[in-house]
Scaffold this motif. Structure first.
Motif, PDB file in Angstrom:
ATOM      1  N   THR A 188      63.938  79.892  34.120  1.00  0.00           N
ATOM      2  CA  THR A 188      64.758  78.906  33.408  1.00  0.00           C
ATOM      3  C   THR A 188      65.837  78.330  34.317  1.00  0.00           C
ATOM      4  O   THR A 188      66.158  77.140  34.248  1.00  0.00           O
ATOM      5  CB  THR A 188      65.412  79.564  32.188  1.00  0.00           C
TER       6      THR A 188
ATOM      7  N   THR B 152      61.395  78.527  26.306  1.00  0.00           N
ATOM      8  CA  THR B 152      62.566  78.540  27.196  1.00  0.00           C
ATOM      9  C   THR B 152      62.368  77.583  28.374  1.00  0.00           C
ATOM     10  O   THR B 152      63.307  76.918  28.818  1.00  0.00           O
ATOM     11  CB  THR B 152      62.841  79.954  27.721  1.00  0.00           C
TER      12      THR B 152
ATOM     13  N   PHE C 162      62.848  73.979  26.977  1.00  0.00           N
ATOM     14  CA  PHE C 162      64.249  73.694  26.675  1.00  0.00           C
ATOM     15  C   PHE C 162      65.089  73.598  27.954  1.00  0.00           C
ATOM     16  O   PHE C 162      65.976  72.742  28.079  1.00  0.00           O
ATOM     17  CB  PHE C 162      64.817  74.783  25.753  1.00  0.00           C
TER      18      PHE C 162
ATOM     19  N   ILE D 172      74.146  77.103  27.747  1.00  0.00           N
ATOM     20  CA  ILE D 172      73.309  76.483  26.704  1.00  0.00           C
ATOM     21  C   ILE D 172      71.864  76.946  26.833  1.00  0.00           C
ATOM     22  O   ILE D 172      71.217  77.360  25.854  1.00  0.00           O
ATOM     23  CB  ILE D 172      73.402  74.952  26.780  1.00  0.00           C
TER      24      ILE D 172
ATOM     25  N   MET E 246      69.929  79.604  24.162  1.00  0.00           N
ATOM     26  CA  MET E 246      68.689  79.288  23.452  1.00  0.00           C
ATOM     27  C   MET E 246      67.591  80.292  23.793  1.00  0.00           C
ATOM     28  O   MET E 246      66.708  80.568  22.964  1.00  0.00           O
ATOM     29  CB  MET E 246      68.234  77.867  23.800  1.00  0.00           C
TER      30      MET E 246
ATOM     31  N   VAL F 252      68.011  82.822  21.357  1.00  0.00           N
ATOM     32  CA  VAL F 252      67.505  82.374  20.058  1.00  0.00           C
ATOM     33  C   VAL F 252      65.987  82.506  20.002  1.00  0.00           C
ATOM     34  O   VAL F 252      65.401  82.939  18.991  1.00  0.00           O
ATOM     35  CB  VAL F 252      67.935  80.917  19.785  1.00  0.00           C
ATOM     36  N   PHE F 253      65.322  82.158  21.144  1.00  0.00           N
ATOM     37  CA  PHE F 253      63.868  82.204  21.172  1.00  0.00           C
ATOM     38  C   PHE F 253      63.322  83.638  21.162  1.00  0.00           C
ATOM     39  O   PHE F 253      62.107  83.833  21.050  1.00  0.00           O
ATOM     40  CB  PHE F 253      63.330  81.450  22.390  1.00  0.00           C
TER      41      PHE F 253
END
Length: 532
Positions: free
Chosen positions: A73, A113, A116, A147, A151, A154-155
């Motif tokens: 990421t 991921t 995003f 950020i 996320m 969250v994933f």
């Protein structure tokens, strides 16, 4: 046990993320050779970032079978921010393809991921693109990292339910603490390289502008070291001669121009090495003729003021010299013509004066004879101006002291009578006037001295006529005074409204000079003051 587990997680993640340091070095190396604004550079960067992401996934931190954590990421988001959506898309697809290939329960989370991270990187890239002269800030890099990896947490909920709670407790908090900081660190390395590239590009552009400027110049531009060897020679003047800068660099001026001219120029260079600008002219004898140059040599200094060499500019002034010679010849011809005109005017006036003098000898009455002699005197005063112009080399300005002295002497000889002792004296500043003022002033002095001789000493007494011409408060002041019989008040008032021909001429000449006139008794005689 939990603490040891978290330490192991952090160490393996940091080991995995250390690949990003290698990425930054390789990316900078590639960026220096392939322009990131071209497709080739963007594709190359995308392949590099994708390869690093794949390598990271080969050696990840494995939480469970099919659930892995690595730095993909960070790689995708940074690649998109700095090198654009094409590079980011390539790296994302390479990492995504490999993640699908490895399979497992974390495939969905891994792909989400990646997507995003790409989207957030693209958003920050667009913001960066709108402000091309502003670098991406520390806050922006850290915000992007937070950020993206928030996320990621969250994933985690896309994992099978039996893993969600444990992953959040053991991995998510660690990821949130480490990944944004790594994003910031690698981002700062890429930013520093980007700034260096920007400065280098500006420097190269500046050097290119300077190079075009000096190479397009018709002037000879050169630099010398303290030993007077040429270190640089510039200008398009070399092309017609079939030369280039290598023909001059490393040589002295004596080697280039020969002993005689070289020694002269070297002497000028040594003067400049003492810290002064030097300007000199020289000639270069070529097959097609002699070329005249003017050279200015200036010292080059370090910040502490020490002279470290010289810079010079030599300009071809052949056309200028030719034009100067033509102007000199033209001016000489013009001066000869003007002098000849003044000479002929003077001679013609001398003939007129002689004719008037001769005619006065045949006049039947005294009044007629006096009128002819007065007219002769006026003609001689004007002729005197033209005589002085002819004798001198200045056809515009007259030396008034010399003119007035000659005029006074001429009138004294003209009015000289046996048994009379009337002297005429002059006091004058060093003043020059043009022709338009010189002739009226000479006529004024002639009229005023003539009037003083005729009317100031009627009783036969001796005396003095004094003429002064001075500067006074930004004006010129002419005074003609005598110590004769003077005038009463009624006579002075009549002078303000002249009826005689002589004083009518005087008033007209004063108006011609845009001046004022004052008549008064002084020291027993009359004093006439004219200011203009």
């Amino acid at each position: 046990m939990a603490i040891r587990y978290k330490v192991m997680i952090v160490s393996e993640i940091i080991y995995n993320l250390s690949l990003l340091a290698v990425l930054s070095v390789l990316s900078n190396f590639l960026d220096d050779r392939l322009d990131r604004n071209e497709m080739r550079g963007q594709v190359s960067q995308g392949l590099l970032f994708g390869l690093i992401a794949v390598i990271g996934m080969i050696y990840p931190f494995t939480y469970a079978e099919g659930i892995i954590f690595d730095g993909r990421t960070v790689v995708v988001s940074l690649g998109t921010v700095f090198f654009g959506p094409l590079a980011g898309a390539i790296s994302m697809m390479m990492a995504g393809t490999f993640r699908v290939y490895t399979g497992g329960d974390g495939v969905t989370m891994g792909l989400l991921t990646l997507i995003f991270a790409y989207i957030i990187g693209w958003v920050f890239h667009l913001f960066k693109k709108k402000n091309p002269n502003e670098r991406i800030t520390t806050f922006q890099l850290l915000s992007m990292g937070v950020i993206v990896h928030f996320m990621m947490s969250v994933f985690v909920f896309t994992l099978p339910s039996e893993h969600v709670s444990r992953v959040l407790q053991t991995i998510a908090i660690t990821v949130m603490g480490v990944y944004p900081l790594v994003t910031l660190l690698i981002g700062k390395i890429l930013t520093a390289h980007e700034e260096r590239r920007m400065h280098m590009r500006k420097l190269e552009e500046s050097e290119e502008r300077f190079r075009r400027l000096i190479h397009s110049s018709d002037d000879i531009i050169f630099t010398l070291n303290n030993s007077l060897f040429h270190t640089g020679v510039y200008g398009k003047w070399m092309k017609p001669l079939g030369k280039n800068s290598e023909d001059y660099i490393g040589k002295t001026v004596i080697e280039i121009h020969g002993e005689e001219l070289g020694q002269y120029q070297e002497e000028q260079f040594r003067k400049a090495l003492r810290g002064h600008d030097v300007v000199y002219e020289w000639e270069d004898k070529r097959p097609d003729g002699v070329v005249h140059f003017q050279t200015k040599v200036s010292p080059m200094r370090r910040e502490d003021g020490q002279v470290i060499g010289l810079v010079g500019i030599a300009r071809d002034i052949t056309d200028t010299r030719t034009l100067q010679m033509q102007l000199k010849r033209s001016l000489k011809e013009k001066n000869i013509l003007i002098a000849e005109i003044h000479h002929r005017v003077k001679n013609n006036m001398a003939i007129i004066s002689s004719l008037l003098n001769l005619q006065s000898g045949y006049a039947s009455g005294k009044e007629t004879r006096d009128l002819l002699l007065e007219t002769e005197s006026r003609v001689r005063a004007m002729a005197l101006v033209h005589e002085l112009v002819y004798e001198g080399d200045n056809f515009t300005d007259m030396d008034m002291r010399d003119l007035l002295q000659r005029l006074v002497n001429l009138l004294s000889r003209s009015f000289e009578q046996p048994g009379r002792n009337i002297t005429t004296s002059l006091e004058a500043d060093d003043i020059t006037l043009d022709m338009s003022s010189s002739i009226p002033l000479a006529l004024l002095v002639n009229e005023l001295i003539t009037n003083a001789w005729k009317h100031g000493f009627r009783n036969g007494t001796d005396g003095n006529i004094h003429v002064s011409f001075m500067r006074n408060d930004g004006h010129f002041e002419l005074n003609v005074s005598d110590n004769g019989i003077g005038m009463n008040d009624e006579q002075l008032r009549k002078l303000e409204r002249p009826s005689s021909f002589g004083y009518t001429i005087i008033h007209g000449l004063v108006q011609q000079l845009n001046g004022t006139m004052k008549n008064e008794n002084s020291n027993g005689g009359l004093k006439v003051s004219i200011r203009f």
